[in-house]
Scaffold this motif. Sequence first.
Motif, PDB file in Angstrom:
ATOM      1  N   ALA A 185     -45.628 -25.430 -48.593  1.00 52.68           N
ATOM      2  CA  ALA A 185     -45.303 -23.996 -48.688  1.00 52.68           C
ATOM      3  C   ALA A 185     -46.485 -23.226 -49.259  1.00 52.68           C
ATOM      4  O   ALA A 185     -46.867 -22.163 -48.743  1.00 52.68           O
ATOM      5  CB  ALA A 185     -44.057 -23.802 -49.558  1.00 52.68           C
ATOM      6  N   ARG A 186     -47.073 -23.768 -50.316  1.00 51.31           N
ATOM      7  CA  ARG A 186     -48.209 -23.083 -50.945  1.00 51.31           C
ATOM      8  C   ARG A 186     -49.407 -23.018 -49.987  1.00 51.31           C
ATOM      9  O   ARG A 186     -50.079 -21.987 -49.878  1.00 51.31           O
ATOM     10  CB  ARG A 186     -48.609 -23.835 -52.218  1.00 51.31           C
ATOM     11  N   ALA A 187     -49.660 -24.104 -49.291  1.00 49.26           N
ATOM     12  CA  ALA A 187     -50.794 -24.136 -48.355  1.00 49.26           C
ATOM     13  C   ALA A 187     -50.613 -23.111 -47.244  1.00 49.26           C
ATOM     14  O   ALA A 187     -51.573 -22.560 -46.723  1.00 49.26           O
ATOM     15  CB  ALA A 187     -50.939 -25.538 -47.772  1.00 49.26           C
ATOM     16  N   ASN A 188     -49.354 -22.848 -46.903  1.00 53.99           N
ATOM     17  CA  ASN A 188     -49.089 -21.886 -45.835  1.00 53.99           C
ATOM     18  C   ASN A 188     -49.215 -20.441 -46.280  1.00 53.99           C
ATOM     19  O   ASN A 188     -49.364 -19.546 -45.452  1.00 53.99           O
ATOM     20  CB  ASN A 188     -47.686 -22.113 -45.261  1.00 53.99           C
ATOM     21  N   GLU A 189     -49.123 -20.200 -47.587  1.00 52.13           N
ATOM     22  CA  GLU A 189     -49.153 -18.792 -48.026  1.00 52.13           C
ATOM     23  C   GLU A 189     -50.467 -18.408 -48.692  1.00 52.13           C
ATOM     24  O   GLU A 189     -50.850 -17.240 -48.662  1.00 52.13           O
ATOM     25  CB  GLU A 189     -47.959 -18.497 -48.952  1.00 52.13           C
ATOM     26  N   ARG A 190     -51.214 -19.357 -49.249  1.00 47.05           N
ATOM     27  CA  ARG A 190     -52.404 -19.010 -50.029  1.00 47.05           C
ATOM     28  C   ARG A 190     -53.614 -18.846 -49.106  1.00 47.05           C
ATOM     29  O   ARG A 190     -53.872 -19.711 -48.251  1.00 47.05           O
ATOM     30  CB  ARG A 190     -52.671 -20.118 -51.056  1.00 47.05           C
ATOM     31  N   LEU A 215     -54.906 -21.874 -46.746  1.00 45.42           N
ATOM     32  CA  LEU A 215     -55.255 -23.235 -47.190  1.00 45.42           C
ATOM     33  C   LEU A 215     -54.855 -24.271 -46.130  1.00 45.42           C
ATOM     34  O   LEU A 215     -55.543 -25.282 -45.946  1.00 45.42           O
ATOM     35  CB  LEU A 215     -54.562 -23.564 -48.513  1.00 45.42           C
ATOM     36  N   ILE A 216     -53.747 -24.019 -45.449  1.00 47.75           N
ATOM     37  CA  ILE A 216     -53.256 -24.984 -44.460  1.00 47.75           C
ATOM     38  C   ILE A 216     -54.274 -25.229 -43.342  1.00 47.75           C
ATOM     39  O   ILE A 216     -54.256 -26.252 -42.671  1.00 47.75           O
ATOM     40  CB  ILE A 216     -51.890 -24.523 -43.876  1.00 47.75           C
ATOM     41  N   ASP A 217     -55.188 -24.266 -43.146  1.00 43.41           N
ATOM     42  CA  ASP A 217     -56.182 -24.399 -42.066  1.00 43.41           C
ATOM     43  C   ASP A 217     -57.434 -25.164 -42.499  1.00 43.41           C
ATOM     44  O   ASP A 217     -58.374 -25.302 -41.710  1.00 43.41           O
ATOM     45  CB  ASP A 217     -56.586 -23.007 -41.558  1.00 43.41           C
ATOM     46  N   LYS A 218     -57.445 -25.627 -43.723  1.00 41.64           N
ATOM     47  CA  LYS A 218     -58.650 -26.307 -44.219  1.00 41.64           C
ATOM     48  C   LYS A 218     -58.462 -27.826 -44.156  1.00 41.64           C
ATOM     49  O   LYS A 218     -57.422 -28.355 -44.570  1.00 41.64           O
ATOM     50  CB  LYS A 218     -58.943 -25.865 -45.656  1.00 41.64           C
ATOM     51  N   GLY A 219     -59.481 -28.490 -43.662  1.00 39.81           N
ATOM     52  CA  GLY A 219     -59.403 -29.940 -43.490  1.00 39.81           C
ATOM     53  C   GLY A 219     -59.071 -30.679 -44.772  1.00 39.81           C
ATOM     54  O   GLY A 219     -58.259 -31.614 -44.774  1.00 39.81           O
ATOM     55  N   GLU A 220     -59.660 -30.249 -45.874  1.00 37.02           N
ATOM     56  CA  GLU A 220     -59.415 -30.929 -47.166  1.00 37.02           C
ATOM     57  C   GLU A 220     -57.935 -30.852 -47.550  1.00 37.02           C
ATOM     58  O   GLU A 220     -57.365 -31.810 -48.061  1.00 37.02           O
ATOM     59  CB  GLU A 220     -60.259 -30.273 -48.266  1.00 37.02           C
ATOM     60  N   ILE A 221     -57.346 -29.687 -47.304  1.00 35.35           N
ATOM     61  CA  ILE A 221     -55.935 -29.505 -47.680  1.00 35.35           C
ATOM     62  C   ILE A 221     -55.042 -30.292 -46.716  1.00 35.35           C
ATOM     63  O   ILE A 221     -54.053 -30.920 -47.125  1.00 35.35           O
ATOM     64  CB  ILE A 221     -55.570 -28.002 -47.684  1.00 35.35           C
ATOM     65  N   ARG A 222     -55.395 -30.274 -45.460  1.00 36.19           N
ATOM     66  CA  ARG A 222     -54.620 -31.051 -44.480  1.00 36.19           C
ATOM     67  C   ARG A 222     -54.651 -32.539 -44.843  1.00 36.19           C
ATOM     68  O   ARG A 222     -53.686 -33.256 -44.632  1.00 36.19           O
ATOM     69  CB  ARG A 222     -55.185 -30.845 -43.086  1.00 36.19           C
ATOM     70  N   ARG A 223     -55.782 -32.944 -45.367  1.00 32.49           N
ATOM     71  CA  ARG A 223     -55.891 -34.345 -45.785  1.00 32.49           C
ATOM     72  C   ARG A 223     -54.894 -34.653 -46.919  1.00 32.49           C
ATOM     73  O   ARG A 223     -54.211 -35.674 -46.908  1.00 32.49           O
ATOM     74  CB  ARG A 223     -57.323 -34.619 -46.233  1.00 32.49           C
ATOM     75  N   HIS A 224     -54.814 -33.719 -47.896  1.00 35.78           N
ATOM     76  CA  HIS A 224     -53.833 -33.909 -48.986  1.00 35.78           C
ATOM     77  C   HIS A 224     -52.429 -34.036 -48.401  1.00 35.78           C
ATOM     78  O   HIS A 224     -51.622 -34.860 -48.839  1.00 35.78           O
ATOM     79  CB  HIS A 224     -53.844 -32.701 -49.937  1.00 35.78           C
ATOM     80  N   ILE A 225     -52.135 -33.186 -47.419  1.00 42.55           N
ATOM     81  CA  ILE A 225     -50.781 -33.184 -46.844  1.00 42.55           C
ATOM     82  C   ILE A 225     -50.539 -34.477 -46.065  1.00 42.55           C
ATOM     83  O   ILE A 225     -49.498 -35.133 -46.227  1.00 42.55           O
ATOM     84  CB  ILE A 225     -50.600 -31.935 -45.948  1.00 42.55           C
ATOM     85  N   ALA A 226     -51.499 -34.853 -45.243  1.00 38.84           N
ATOM     86  CA  ALA A 226     -51.304 -36.049 -44.411  1.00 38.84           C
ATOM     87  C   ALA A 226     -51.205 -37.309 -45.281  1.00 38.84           C
ATOM     88  O   ALA A 226     -50.350 -38.178 -45.039  1.00 38.84           O
ATOM     89  CB  ALA A 226     -52.460 -36.184 -43.422  1.00 38.84           C
ATOM     90  N   GLU A 227     -52.037 -37.394 -46.318  1.00 40.57           N
ATOM     91  CA  GLU A 227     -51.979 -38.587 -47.175  1.00 40.57           C
ATOM     92  C   GLU A 227     -50.656 -38.650 -47.929  1.00 40.57           C
ATOM     93  O   GLU A 227     -50.091 -39.726 -48.117  1.00 40.57           O
ATOM     94  CB  GLU A 227     -53.166 -38.591 -48.145  1.00 40.57           C
ATOM     95  N   SER A 228     -50.172 -37.490 -48.331  1.00 42.80           N
ATOM     96  CA  SER A 228     -48.897 -37.465 -49.048  1.00 42.80           C
ATOM     97  C   SER A 228     -47.758 -37.858 -48.113  1.00 42.80           C
ATOM     98  O   SER A 228     -46.846 -38.604 -48.505  1.00 42.80           O
ATOM     99  CB  SER A 228     -48.639 -36.068 -49.629  1.00 42.80           C
ATOM    100  N   ALA A 229     -47.800 -37.352 -46.887  1.00 44.09           N
ATOM    101  CA  ALA A 229     -46.758 -37.724 -45.915  1.00 44.09           C
ATOM    102  C   ALA A 229     -46.778 -39.232 -45.692  1.00 44.09           C
ATOM    103  O   ALA A 229     -45.715 -39.879 -45.635  1.00 44.09           O
ATOM    104  CB  ALA A 229     -46.989 -36.981 -44.597  1.00 44.09           C
TER     105      ALA A 229
END
Length: 393
Positions: free
Chosen positions: A267-272, A279-293
């Motif tokens: 949610a935060r990545a989608n709004e910030r 943030l959701i469009d940044k590779g580093e953040i996507r990595r955090h999301i994918a690793e967490s999933a």
Amino acid sequence: MDETFVKLRRQVREFVDDEVIPAEPVLDRGDATATARLGELRAEAKRRGLWALGHPTEIGGGGLSFLQTAHLNEIIGRSFYGQKALGTWSMQDSLMLHEQGTPEQRQRWLAPLVAGEIRSSVGLTEPEVAGSDPTLIASTAVLDGDEWVVNAHKWFTTGANIAAFTTVFAVTEPEAAPHRRVSAIIVPTDTPGYEVVRSVPTLGTEHSIMGDHCEIRLTDVRVPAANLLGARGDGFVIGQKRLGPGRIFHAMRWLGQMERAFDLMVARANERFAHGSKLIDKGEIRRHIAESAADIFYHRAAVIAAAQAVDSGSRARVEIGLVKVRGAHLLHDVIDRAIQVHGALGVTADTPLDAMYRRARYARIYDGPDEVHRDTVARLLGRDPNRVPWAVD
Ligand SMILES: Cc1cc2nc3c(=O)[nH]c(=O)nc-3n(C[C@H](O)[C@H](O)[C@H](O)COP(=O)(O)OP(=O)(O)OC[C@H]3O[C@@H](n4cnc5c(N)ncnc54)[C@H](O)[C@@H]3O)c2cc1C
């Protein structure tokens, strides 16, 4: 999952998301208002038929399988207060009393415990000796006529400040072999000589409506001989039986915490917005999301496999050891990434993440530290490599 269970799960999800989570700011206060709010939630859970679902039916529970309990605890675990609101907080203690208690003990302690009328606590760990090695327990209980005289110094007796009784583990058989020296004795907390010395502050928290981590001292406390739980010298076995399923209950709830942290992170990545994009469009953040999933997906599969092993009649020591150790780390990692994506906001009490992070740290210690579980798993597999969870029949 059959349809009835799917429906039940959805009801629990609605209750946790719509009632328990919104009540968290009040519950966090830890005062009389919080206790009153918790009481309302518990009454509502009972009214909706969602109370104590994981307990066996013969003691007033919903009679779910271990696997079904895993699926429910995943949802209940989304909120730290879920277990208290839905009557699953003391499940290990209820099961211990159910399995080991005499009819009188069950009548006096178990029935009100499952009904949520009283709380319980367990005193194994002592400040003077290593809690990870219960053969070192120094507290004593001596039979004097038809009474046990208990002298004990314990700490991290979670909830002793609000519990009706503590199951105290004390040496009753000093001459016996190391694993046969200790017995479990039920000690009502209002017995003369039972003192809560202090609530031990831990990582910035001292009081919680869930119960504090208490240091307790029992000085010449006298309880009836009939308060012995199980047989003399069975304390070690009883403790292991209590902690075994308990560890998997924790691992199930950690899933809920991980999933909630994940939701907050996305949610935060989608709004910030920063440096030209969300943030959701940044590779580093996507990595955090994918690793967490991936972490959640793997932990979930492992918890389900461990629960299925328990349902099939196994003690599942290897499976439980593995989910306890790895799950506690994955829990930390997912919450840690969620905090990172929130920036400074993530370490404030304006999100649930800071409290989740602190509690995640405990997970590597309570119910046995990482090192002990890794050691046990390696020892079991070293002796018998066919015990691996992926062994082919
Ligand atoms: C939040 C929380 C709640 C708790 N609630 C309860 C409760 O309700 N009742 C209760 O009785 N206890 C409770 N405990 C206590 C918990 O069970 C003990 O902390 C745990 O068993 C470890 O014991 P210890 O703290 O004495 O650490 P020690 O036994 O002193 O161990 C210290 C460290 O030594 C290392 N170590 C130990 N053994 C080995 C080994 N074999 N190989 C390699 N390294 C090793 C590990 O790094 C370990 O962390 C709770 C603890 C926490 C944090």
